[in-house]
Structure formats: C-alpha cells, structure tokens
Design a protein around this motif. Sequence first.
Motif, short mmCIF file in Angstrom:
data_model
loop_
_atom_site.label_atom_id
_atom_site.label_comp_id
_atom_site.label_asym_id
_atom_site.label_seq_id
_atom_site.Cartn_x
_atom_site.Cartn_y
_atom_site.Cartn_z
N TYR A 73 80.65 5.14 44.03
CA TYR A 73 80.36 6.57 44.13
C TYR A 73 79.05 6.78 44.90
N SER B 83 75.84 9.01 46.22
CA SER B 83 74.98 10.11 45.78
C SER B 83 74.82 11.15 46.87
N SER C 39 75.38 14.24 48.94
CA SER C 39 75.89 15.54 48.50
C SER C 39 77.19 15.93 49.19
N ASP D 256 80.32 15.57 47.01
CA ASP D 256 80.42 16.28 45.74
C ASP D 256 81.81 16.86 45.50
N ASN E 81 83.45 15.57 42.34
CA ASN E 81 83.01 14.18 42.44
C ASN E 81 81.49 14.07 42.36
N ARG E 82 80.92 14.35 41.17
CA ARG E 82 79.48 14.20 40.96
C ARG E 82 79.27 13.30 39.74
N LYS F 165 77.11 11.03 38.73
CA LYS F 165 75.80 10.88 38.10
C LYS F 165 75.39 12.13 37.32
N ASN G 72 79.67 15.85 36.91
CA ASN G 72 80.34 16.95 37.63
C ASN G 72 79.72 18.32 37.34
N SER H 117 76.29 22.46 40.61
CA SER H 117 75.04 22.54 41.35
C SER H 117 75.16 23.55 42.48
N LEU I 222 77.53 22.05 45.06
CA LEU I 222 78.94 22.10 44.64
C LEU I 222 79.49 23.51 44.77
N CYS J 213 84.15 18.77 33.90
CA CYS J 213 82.92 19.39 34.37
C CYS J 213 82.06 19.73 33.15
N ASP K 234 74.40 22.58 36.06
CA ASP K 234 73.47 21.47 36.25
C ASP K 234 72.09 21.92 35.77
#
Length: 327
Positions: free
Chosen positions: A59, A61, A63, A66, A85-86, A88, A91, A94, A97, A128, A132
């Motif tokens: 995966y 990091s 952005s 995402d 697809n976040r 860390k 999900n 943010s 996203l 989800c 965030d």
Amino acid sequence: MAVLVACRSVWQAFRVQSVGRENACRLAATFSCSGPHVLSSRVLPCLRLSSRGAVTRHYSSDSKDDLRVRYLDGEDSGIVVVGINRPKAKNAISKNLVKMMFEAVEDIKTNNKVRSVILCSLVPGIFCAGADLKERAKMHQSEVGPFVSKARALITELGNLPVPTIAAIDGAALGGGLEMALACDIRISSNTAKMGLVETKLAIIPGAGGTQRLPRVIGVSLAKELIFAARVVNGTEAHQMGLVSHSVEQNNSGDAAYLRALELAREINPQGPIAIRMAKLAINQGIEVSVGSSSHACVAFKVIPTKDRLEGLAAFKEKRRPHYKGE
C-alpha cells in the motif's frame, strides 16, 4: 487465460493477502485488465505480473492512491467499482479523499453508460472509520467549517447519483463512514462488519445526513437509540434491524460483501437503464409525496417514448433477451 491470471494478481495486489483459488476465479471477471481504467484525466494501468504470475501490492502512502475507480468491461460493462484505499488511516475521510470522490462522482453522474456503482474498501477489515480526526486536529479553525460542509455535500451528491448505488461493507463503518453507506441505495455487509453512528462519544452529532437517513431506514425510535447510545452493531444485527439488505458470512479473503454486491449489480445490469434511473427517481420522490402526486406520474411517463421500451416489448413478443442501449 492470460487475462484471468492477470486479474487474479490485481485482486491480490488490492487486498494484500492471499486469495483462495475459488475466490480468485470469481473475481477475475470483475477486475478485467484488458485495458486501462480511467478516473477523470488519470489513467490507472493494470499491475505488472512477476515471473510467477503474481504480485504483492504494498500500500502506497501517496495521496493519489486514496481512491481507486474501476469501470468494468465485458459482460460487466456499466458497473463501476469505487474503492477507498487509505490503509494507514483506516480509510478515514480526508480532504484529499473528499476531493477525489467528488471527481469520481462527477464522472459517474455525467456518464450515461454507467448502470450501477459499488462503493467498497480495498483495505481488509475496514470500510471507513469516519472523519480523519488526526488531519482535523491540524486544521486551522477557519478550515474546519468549509471542510465539514464539503464532506456533507459529497455524501449528498453520492445519494443523488441517478443510478443504483450499493455499499459493500466488509469491515467497520463508523460515523461518517456509515453516513456514506446510508447515502447508497442498498447496503450489503459481512456478518463480522461493525456499524454505528458514534459521534455522541465525541460530544458531537452525525453531521452528514445520518440523523435523517438512519431513521428513514430503520425507524425513528431505533435510530434514536443507536445514536443516543453511540451503539455499534455487527452485520447480523444490522440485517435484523433493516440497516443492511443482506448480511453474508465473511470469507477467507475478507471480501464477501463485495462479492454479494457484485452479484446484485449483475442482476441490475441487464434491465432497462433509463427505466432503472426513472425508478430510482420515482422511489426517492415517492417517499416525500402522496401516491397520486403529479410529479411522480411525470417521472413514470418519461420511459414511454424510449427506444428501450419498444425493445422490451419486441423481445417479449419474440421470446428473447432484450438488448437495452439506454435510449
């Protein structure tokens, strides 16, 4: 055969865990790699195979990863899979996203060839986790209001998509994550998934439609109970109260709800696309007005002059499967 092997590898790359032979075969037709898949102006190429015919996706990091959007092809043409697809951040919703999802929703909204949308997670065990909060804590006070408004607008736009939307909940859907799923027409979960509007634990309330949508789905009294107590329920309990339409036993690859959602999308796919869009509009308007409302009747009349309606009649007469074009 090459296509099946390649697609098996793509799914393994998405899930970061091994997929059994049976599950891989079922998913091969879904993530067809015969061509690139487009999200707005970006092209997302298929992953390359190793010499052993498999890859392991670490995966990123970055952005730009995402959100992953796949416009399926072949017999599944018309089905769009939107994968969060976040890993860390579990999900969590943010700024980036929200931006990417707005782009995806806009693309889908203006594409008349889209027949259904599956919203899912590419991260095992999570759908989800809501907003965030780590990113939120770093925001200036003046940024918080506009971001919350934009996130709320995104979920509203998701709910306003003209085609059927299916939320595949294979893991935890909490706070804004559940509100996102509630904006979809149909929710399918694994029996081990966890769902709840838990905002009162943080001395706030659901702010993206949850206080309106949850009571309409499960009833006012029960919705109040869940929100007041910040209660989290599993997939089986969610099905019993009507929060999800189907609760399926989770499989070894952690994608049972997604596979059931894909089955449902395939049931919808052969039907008249204009009729489906009008049916969704009529149902959404119908819960707000009386049965004999003139606006409701106007929606129904919109399908009469279509070529698809004539094709449906001809197919019935000739005892064959209709071939609808959305015209």
